[in-house]
Scaffold this motif. Structure first.
Motif, PDB file in Angstrom:
ATOM      1  N   ARG A 263      20.512  -0.465 -17.713  1.00  0.00           N
ATOM      2  CA  ARG A 263      21.615  -0.748 -18.778  1.00  0.00           C
ATOM      3  C   ARG A 263      21.426  -1.751 -19.513  1.00  0.00           C
ATOM      4  O   ARG A 263      22.157  -2.394 -20.248  1.00  0.00           O
ATOM      5  CB  ARG A 263      23.107  -0.966 -17.895  1.00  0.00           C
ATOM      6  CG  ARG A 263      23.601   0.076 -17.100  1.00  0.00           C
ATOM      7  CD  ARG A 263      24.987   0.011 -16.854  1.00  0.00           C
ATOM      8  NE  ARG A 263      25.440   1.368 -15.950  1.00  0.00           N
ATOM      9  CZ  ARG A 263      26.648   1.508 -15.552  1.00  0.00           C
ATOM     10  NH1 ARG A 263      27.554   0.397 -15.665  1.00  0.00           N
ATOM     11  NH2 ARG A 263      26.969   2.590 -14.938  1.00  0.00           N
ATOM     12  N   GLY A 264      20.071  -2.343 -19.802  1.00  0.00           N
ATOM     13  CA  GLY A 264      19.734  -2.986 -20.783  1.00  0.00           C
ATOM     14  C   GLY A 264      19.297  -4.414 -20.390  1.00  0.00           C
ATOM     15  O   GLY A 264      18.627  -5.209 -21.323  1.00  0.00           O
ATOM     16  N   ALA A 265      19.476  -5.067 -19.248  1.00  0.00           N
ATOM     17  CA  ALA A 265      19.010  -6.390 -18.852  1.00  0.00           C
ATOM     18  C   ALA A 265      17.734  -6.433 -18.569  1.00  0.00           C
ATOM     19  O   ALA A 265      17.016  -5.818 -18.175  1.00  0.00           O
ATOM     20  CB  ALA A 265      19.787  -6.660 -17.507  1.00  0.00           C
ATOM     21  N   ASP A 266      16.864  -7.610 -18.948  1.00  0.00           N
ATOM     22  CA  ASP A 266      15.677  -7.667 -18.579  1.00  0.00           C
ATOM     23  C   ASP A 266      15.475  -8.171 -16.952  1.00  0.00           C
ATOM     24  O   ASP A 266      16.572  -8.448 -16.602  1.00  0.00           O
ATOM     25  CB  ASP A 266      15.134  -8.637 -19.554  1.00  0.00           C
ATOM     26  CG  ASP A 266      15.469 -10.069 -19.507  1.00  0.00           C
ATOM     27  OD1 ASP A 266      15.842 -10.471 -18.394  1.00  0.00           O
ATOM     28  OD2 ASP A 266      15.775 -10.470 -20.501  1.00  0.00           O
ATOM     29  N   HIS A 319      28.907  -2.684 -18.741  1.00  0.00           N
ATOM     30  CA  HIS A 319      27.688  -2.780 -19.363  1.00  0.00           C
ATOM     31  C   HIS A 319      27.463  -4.279 -20.059  1.00  0.00           C
ATOM     32  O   HIS A 319      26.787  -4.343 -20.900  1.00  0.00           O
ATOM     33  CB  HIS A 319      27.740  -1.609 -20.436  1.00  0.00           C
ATOM     34  CG  HIS A 319      27.775  -0.316 -19.778  1.00  0.00           C
ATOM     35  ND1 HIS A 319      28.770   0.471 -19.606  1.00  0.00           N
ATOM     36  CD2 HIS A 319      26.422   0.415 -20.016  1.00  0.00           C
ATOM     37  CE1 HIS A 319      28.353   1.638 -18.986  1.00  0.00           C
ATOM     38  NE2 HIS A 319      27.247   1.748 -19.222  1.00  0.00           N
ATOM     39  N   SER A 320      28.283  -5.140 -19.545  1.00  0.00           N
ATOM     40  CA  SER A 320      28.048  -6.556 -19.876  1.00  0.00           C
ATOM     41  C   SER A 320      27.525  -7.487 -19.088  1.00  0.00           C
ATOM     42  O   SER A 320      28.034  -7.535 -18.003  1.00  0.00           O
ATOM     43  CB  SER A 320      29.512  -6.943 -20.586  1.00  0.00           C
ATOM     44  OG  SER A 320      29.518  -8.520 -20.738  1.00  0.00           O
TER      45      SER A 320
END
Length: 415
Positions: A263-266, A319-320
């Motif tokens: 979901r976009g986290a590294d 998603h945060s």
């Protein structure tokens, strides 16, 4: 000169030297696991080319570790009742000796899994004895504090060793780092166990003699296992809660990093967020353990289960990064509430001389939850084609398990 029951004094203050000794023992047990959690993922990719099948590989690691540790937890208590706590503690460290050598010479992942077997044996024997020994020498009204301090020391070892092992591995290489760091931890812990630790079984017998009307179970073998599993409704409630709460730890170990990255986290952010859970869990037990001595066990366990379930569901709904961090912190608070309190509740509902055996059965069911949880999550992911359903499974399981505790666990003053 033989020690008599009149010569023995219970309490943390009266036995502070041995209490610290056994805290160090559980710290070193945690350290041995911590070094593998940090360095092995790097080793699996660089030396064994397992990145493509990382989930399957990690699941096998979790399942094997859970089954071995659970089985040895079961055996450790009964063995220590027969042969003494110290002998079992020393045996736990002797079984750890092959771990760094196997990791150094491993030429396939099967060697790593073999090392995991010995790691699980060490965990089951040494961690169990470190906890049982502290419970033997302290007062009944200090059980929550003892369990909280024990779990804090163990998970502090996991965290500190993970960081130090990574530094050593960067300096001299992953395999060499694991070998030298692991060997040092094992040798220091073994030396302390042999020359500094006392056998605390006489303290347990003294507690039994001073307890009016206490009568331990005459059962042995499988009969004792059944007695300790559902000998009364409180033990059954606690044992099922111990098994189910490991679903939370399993999903954070297996699925949460995958979800966050997807979901976009590294990777660095995902690692930091997962770390929030561990830090809050570990440090919180210093508060919640003693609190359970004053406030009672049932409420802390039930609400802890519900907070964990809510936190896990909140992770999959978000998603945060900020919400993820808050959700994982809530999950850590829930684990801090339930984890030391479950162990203290087991000790409340058994006789002093059978406590090690009953705790061994509880720890069997608790750590068997690793295997059950990992297998269930893998099956759900296969059937649904994704990992999201696993979060709902864990959330619902924690809700129902907490409800069982709220209904089935009897309130009992520590005795």
């Amino acid at each position: 000169m033989d020690i008599t029951h009149r010569d023995l004094t219970h309490g943390i203050a009266a036995n502070r030297g041995q209490f610290v000794q056994f805290l160090l023992q559980v710290f070193f047990v945690g350290a041995l696991v911590g070094m593998t959690r940090t360095v092995l993922p790097v080793l699996s990719e660089s030396d064994f080319g397992l990145a493509a099948g990382a989930f399957t590989t990690l699941a096998s690691f979790v399942v094997i570790f859970g089954v071995i540790k659970a089985t040895l937890n079961l055996l450790a208590g009964r063995l220590s009742d027969r042969y003494g706590r110290k002998r079992v503690l020393v045996a736990g460290w002797l079984f750890a000796i092959p771990v760094p050598f196997l990791l150094l010479i491993a030429d396939s992942w099967s060697w790593v899994l073999l090392a995991t077997v010995f790691l699980g044996i060490n965990q089951g024997l040494a961690w169990s004895m470190a906890l049982n020994s502290k419970l033997d020498i302290t007062h009944a009204h200090q059980r929550g504090l003892v369990n909280g301090a024990n779990e804090f020391a163990g998970y502090a070892g996991v965290a500190v060793a993970g960081y130090l092992a990574a530094i050593v591995a960067e300096q001299i290489g992953a395999r060499e780092g694991l070998f030298w760091f692991g060997s040092t931890v094992i040798l220091v812990a073994l030396a302390l166990a042999i020359w500094s630790a006392r056998d605390t079984l006489p303290w347990a017998h003294a507690q039994q003699k001073s307890k009016p009307g206490g009568k331990p179970s005459p059962l042995s073998g499988f009969g004792f296992f059944l007695h300790a599993t559902w000998g009364n409704r409180s033990l059954l409630a606690v044992n099922q809660a111990g098994l189910v709460e490991k679903f939370t730890d399993a999903i954070i170990w297996l699925f949460v990093p995958i979800l966050l990255v997807a979901r976009g986290a590294d990777l660095v952010t995902a690692g930091f967020l997962v770390g929030i859970y561990g830090v809050v869990w570990g440090a919180g037990q210093l508060i919640t353990g003693p609190a359970s001595d004053r406030l009672g066990r049932r409420g802390l366990i039930a609400w802890g289960m519900w907070l964990c379930g809510a936190g896990i569901v909140a992770v999959v709904l978000s998603h945060s990064a900020w919400v993820w961090g808050l959700a994982l912190a809530i999950t850590g608070v829930g684990m801090a509430m339930l984890y030391p309190t479950l162990g203290a509740a087991v000790a409340d509902h058994c006789e002093p001389v059978e406590r090690a055996g009953v705790l061994g059965v509880y720890r069997f069911w608790r750590d068997f939850g690793y295997a059950v949880g990992a297998l269930a999550l893998g099956l759900i992911a296969s059937l649904t084609g994704g990992i999201e359903a696993g979060f709902w499974f864990v959330g619902i399981a924690m809700l129902l398990s907490g409800l069982w505790v709220a209904i089935g666990l009897e309130s009992r003053a520590s005795h």
